[in-house]
Design a protein around this motif. Structure first.
Motif, PDB file in Angstrom:
ATOM      1  N   ASP A  90      35.311  88.033  44.481  1.00 26.10           N
ATOM      2  CA  ASP A  90      35.665  88.699  43.592  1.00 26.10           C
ATOM      3  C   ASP A  90      35.197  88.204  42.415  1.00 26.10           C
ATOM      4  N   TYR A  91      33.808  88.692  42.002  1.00 26.45           N
ATOM      5  CA  TYR A  91      33.309  88.300  40.794  1.00 26.45           C
ATOM      6  C   TYR A  91      34.040  88.837  39.584  1.00 26.45           C
ATOM      7  N   SER A  92      34.262  88.082  38.658  1.00 29.80           N
ATOM      8  CA  SER A  92      34.773  88.719  37.178  1.00 29.80           C
ATOM      9  C   SER A  92      33.569  88.810  36.331  1.00 29.80           C
ATOM     10  N   TYR A  93      33.793  89.701  35.211  1.00 29.31           N
ATOM     11  CA  TYR A  93      32.955  89.910  34.391  1.00 29.31           C
ATOM     12  C   TYR A  93      32.112  88.461  33.802  1.00 29.31           C
ATOM     13  N   GLU A  94      32.772  87.693  33.517  1.00 28.95           N
ATOM     14  CA  GLU A  94      32.176  86.469  32.988  1.00 28.95           C
ATOM     15  C   GLU A  94      31.138  85.947  34.134  1.00 28.95           C
ATOM     16  N   GLN A  95      31.485  85.858  35.341  1.00 28.55           N
ATOM     17  CA  GLN A  95      30.757  85.304  36.293  1.00 28.55           C
ATOM     18  C   GLN A  95      29.341  86.362  36.571  1.00 28.55           C
ATOM     19  N   GLU A  96      29.711  87.456  36.369  1.00 28.61           N
ATOM     20  CA  GLU A  96      28.446  88.395  36.311  1.00 28.61           C
ATOM     21  C   GLU A  96      27.510  88.114  35.163  1.00 28.61           C
TER      22      GLU A  96
END
Length: 180
Positions: A90-96
């Motif tokens: 589950d990628y967070s917005y920050e990781q993206e």
């Protein structure tokens, strides 16, 4: 009254049970499982009257214990593989954002490369061609291919000072060129 076969099995059991358990333990590294395997083998042999006509029943049982131990290991590995399915990431917005930023850095670093070095890098690293095939495609010598790869890596190393990015460049470049 006990039959001669049952007496034979009892005496074999008393004489060799510990040896068979240790033999199974050598494969399984768990004494409880080893004892279970030995007992399972003996139950199969008793219920199937499999000792009739066997010249060396002790060796026969030892081999049967080995095979049953290996089969148990194989079964446990299959179960372990099923249990270890990776969870969905589950990628967070920050990781993206970080991933997009890293992709942009790699793309910029690739754009800095001279055309010849970039082409050699794409053929050798991204497409996985051997130096010989790359040299044939580009009409250059193998030593020239090596030179351009060395030059490309040197430029990428200085452009991508972050070692994390440089170490992952092959994977990220693969994503850039294969997924498009």
């Amino acid at each position: 009254m006990d039959s001669p076969t049952e007496n034979k099995i009892r005496s074999l059991f008393k004489e060799n049970y510990q040896e068979w358990c240790v033999h199974s333990f050598a494969f399984l590294h768990n004494m409880d499982e080893a004892q279970d395997v030995v007992q399972d083998v003996l139950v199969k042999i008793i219920s199937g009257n499999k000792l009739e006509g066997i010249a060396n029943p002790s060796s026969y049982i030892k081999v049967a214990v080995k095979n049953a131990s290996l089969q148990r290991i194989k079964t446990k590995q299959k179960i372990r593989k099923l249990d270890e399915t990776p969870p969905l990431i589950d990628y967070s917005y920050e990781q993206e954002l970080i991933e997009q930023e890293n992709k942009a850095k790699v793309q910029n670093a690739l754009n800095v490369l001279p055309d010849q070095s970039k082409k050699v890098f794409e053929l050798c690293v991204i497409e996985g061609l051997q130096y010989k095939y790359t040299a044939d495609i580009m009409g250059i010598s193998i030593n020239t291919v090596k030179y351009h790869l060395k030059k490309a890596y040197k430029i990428l190393r200085t452009t991508l000072k972050d070692t994390y990015l440089f170490n992952l460049i092959v994977v990220i470049v693969y994503i850039f060129f294969v997924k498009k």
